[in-house]
Design an enzyme around this catalytic site. Structure first.
Site, PDB file in Angstrom:
ATOM      1  N   LYS A 155       0.864  -1.191   0.000  1.00  0.00           N
ATOM      2  CA  LYS A 155       0.000   0.000   0.000  1.00  0.00           C
ATOM      3  C   LYS A 155       0.899   1.239   0.000  1.00  0.00           C
ATOM      4  CE  LYS A 155      -2.088   3.014   1.880  1.00  0.00           C
ATOM      5  NZ  LYS A 155      -1.973   4.412   1.455  1.00  0.00           N
ATOM      6  N   GLU A 230       8.426   1.027  11.505  1.00  0.00           N
ATOM      7  CA  GLU A 230       9.535   1.974  11.280  1.00  0.00           C
ATOM      8  C   GLU A 230       8.913   3.364  11.312  1.00  0.00           C
ATOM      9  OE1 GLU A 230      12.602   1.268  11.171  1.00  0.00           O
ATOM     10  OE2 GLU A 230      12.758  -0.805  10.527  1.00  0.00           O
ATOM     11  N   CYS A 264      13.313  10.274   7.742  1.00  0.00           N
ATOM     12  CA  CYS A 264      13.131   9.843   9.137  1.00  0.00           C
ATOM     13  C   CYS A 264      14.451   9.890   9.896  1.00  0.00           C
ATOM     14  CB  CYS A 264      12.535   8.450   9.182  1.00  0.00           C
ATOM     15  SG  CYS A 264      13.440   7.269   8.181  1.00  0.00           S
ATOM     16  N   GLU A 356       9.066  16.069  15.530  1.00  0.00           N
ATOM     17  CA  GLU A 356       9.553  15.808  14.178  1.00  0.00           C
ATOM     18  C   GLU A 356       8.872  16.772  13.214  1.00  0.00           C
ATOM     19  OE1 GLU A 356       8.222  12.236  12.093  1.00  0.00           O
ATOM     20  OE2 GLU A 356      10.305  11.900  11.499  1.00  0.00           O
TER      21      GLU A 356
END
Ligand code: NAD
Length: 457
Positions: A155, A230, A264, A356
């Site tokens: 996906k 993750e 990331c 973040e």
């Protein structure tokens, strides 16, 4: 019912493609097909599975320009970077093509017989990926899953399904049986969530935000479904007073501004020893000023736009609340561009220094002692990546052992390789991808004891 979705080029806001977004029923059909293809894919000889994966890698290499262009148009990646990513996907598939013949159980000495372990594939694996490195991150999930004998439904993120659809076609062209590797473009809360709730899916391998990762984990828990996560990061780049200041300062911009900071592993907290701060800052700012921000089509471009208006607004929001030390001037006005920006990190409790941002923004934080640097670096809900710069080997070992992070580098920004493990501590995730043990996460370990009778008479 599927719907047609426009895919937007974030550099010029044009519609670069239209894609059918699948809904729950269509995703169920893919899952059923993957379920039916599983027994024969699993039963295939390791040699034959290796050959197919190698052929897939060759197809990817041969079509790397097509893949790179798809990533450039939909994700805004500079073409030079996108080309490297396409070759990176071929490398990942090729690496895992070596595993079907090399991933096996053990024989353990026990009394009264023989004990052996088997690595059994799981069945259908759902791989859900974000938009920042669409095809590369997808390959980290689907390549080891397929090598281990699972079938896969991938996906892709809403904004970036193009490269995944090309990969699906290339797998078929390489000779993959129908249903072994399929792509389900669609919304996260519809197509993505169905991979979590459909009982025929035995594992979800998710890469994305910590917020959605928690939902996925809770959803998988309902069925005791296997899950790898993750997730996000807020990594530190620590420059000690004994470092090669020039090398560290010249490298630091690319530790955070690569892929417009939508990485990331971005080292978005730059911790600098106060003893060298005044030497470090001008070199760092000069290197930041030289980053070429512009048209992704241009070979010289090093940084393209952000992915979306939503992401741009998010980044602007953080910067509006912070003290700006420096911002690169003259970035393109059309498209979702945001200039590389250096913020003061004097207040380490500020949201810009803790959360973040996922944009080209770094907070620069001075420190006085090694202990203080460690305390600041570890004071985060995340623990994905990070770098330290020092010439002192003892300090390097001392510090890396104490940093709460899964992927570290010393005197380098580089900590991701397909042949080494990758994953996070704390809120950055659960499990590891890549490297020699990656297939363990796509198999169950089965133990079998076989009794041996004593010789009679
Ligand atoms: P996101 O969590 O919003 O979405 C990721 C994927 O999950 C997309 O495909 C999305 O459609 C899908 N999704 C969303 N809601 C879902 C739901 N309820 N059920 C199932 N699927 C759902 O993340 P994003 O904004 O696409 O990506 C940015 C995030 O990804 C950042 O936090 C970044 O740090 C993280 N990331 C982590 C890594 C890593 O390896 N640790 C790598 C890249 C990006």
């Amino acid at each position: 019912m599927s719907t047609t979705q426009n895919i937007i080029n974030p550099a010029d806001l044009s519609v670069c493609a239209t894609v059918e977004f699948l809904d729950v029923e269509e995703v169920d059909e893919l899952i059923h097909r993957a379920h039916h293809s599983y027994p024969s894919w699993r039963a295939m000889t390791p040699h034959d599975r290796k050959q197919l994966l190698s052929a897939f890698a060759s197809e990817v290499r041969a079509h790397s320009e097509e893949l790179a262009e798809a990533e450039m148009r939909s994700a805004g990646h500079p073409i030079a970077s996108a080309r490297g990513e396409a070759i990176g996907v071929a490398d990942v598939i090729e690496y895992f093509a070596g595993f079907p013949e090399r991933h096996f159980g053990r024989q353990i000495p026990v009394a009264g017989g023989i004990d052996v372990t088997f690595r059994e594939p799981l069945g259908v694996v759902g791989v859900i990926v974000p938009w920042n490195f669409p095809m590369l991150i997808a390959s980290w999930g689907f390549a080891p899953a397929l090598a281990a004998g699972n079938t896969v439904v991938l996906k892709p993120a809403e904004a970036t399904p193009l490269s995944a659809l090309i990969l699906e076609r290339l797998a078929l062209d390489a000779g993959f049986p129908e249903g072994v590797f399929q792509v389900a473009p669609g919304r996260g809360d519809r197509a993505g969530w169905r991979l979590v709730t459909n009982e025929l899916v035995k594992k979800v391998c998710f890469t994305g935000s910590t917020r959605v990762g928690k939902q996925i984990m809770a959803g998988c828990a309902e069925q005791m479904k296997r899950v790898t996560l993750e997730l996000g990061g807020k990594s530190a780049n620590i420059i000690f007073g004994d470092a090669d200041v020039e090398a560290a300062a010249k490298a630091a911009p690319f530790a955070v501004f690569d892929n417009a900071g939508q990485d990331c592993c971005a080292r978005s907290r730059l911790l600098v020893d106060r003893a060298i701060y005044d030497d470090f800052l001008p070199i760092f700012l000069e290197a930041t000023a030289s980053i070429v921000v512009g048209d992704p089509l241009d070979d010289r471009t090093q940084m393209g736009p952000l992915i979306s208006a939503e992401q741009l607004a998010r980044v602007q929001g953080y910067v509006a609340e912070a003290e700006v030390i420096y911002q690169v001037p003259n970035v393109p006005a059309t498209g979702y561009y945001f200039a590389p920006t250096v913020l003061s990190g004097a207040d380490t409790t500020a949201p810009s220094c803790r959360e973040e941002i996922f944009g080209p923004v770094v907070s620069i934080v001075p420190f006085d002692t090694e202990a203080e640097a460690l305390q600041i670096a570890n004071d985060s809900i995340y623990g994905l990546s990070g770098s330290i710069w020092t010439r002192d080997l003892s300090r390097a070992f001392r510090v890396v052992r104490q940093l709460e992070s899964g992927n570290l580098s010393v005197n380098s920004n580089s900590s991701v390789r397909y042949s080494t493990p990758f994953g996070g501590f704390k809120g950055s995730g659960i499990g590891r991808e890549l490297g020699p043990d990656a297939l363990d996460a796509f198999t169950e370990l089965k133990n079998v004891f076989i009794a041996i009778e004593e010789e009679k008479g």
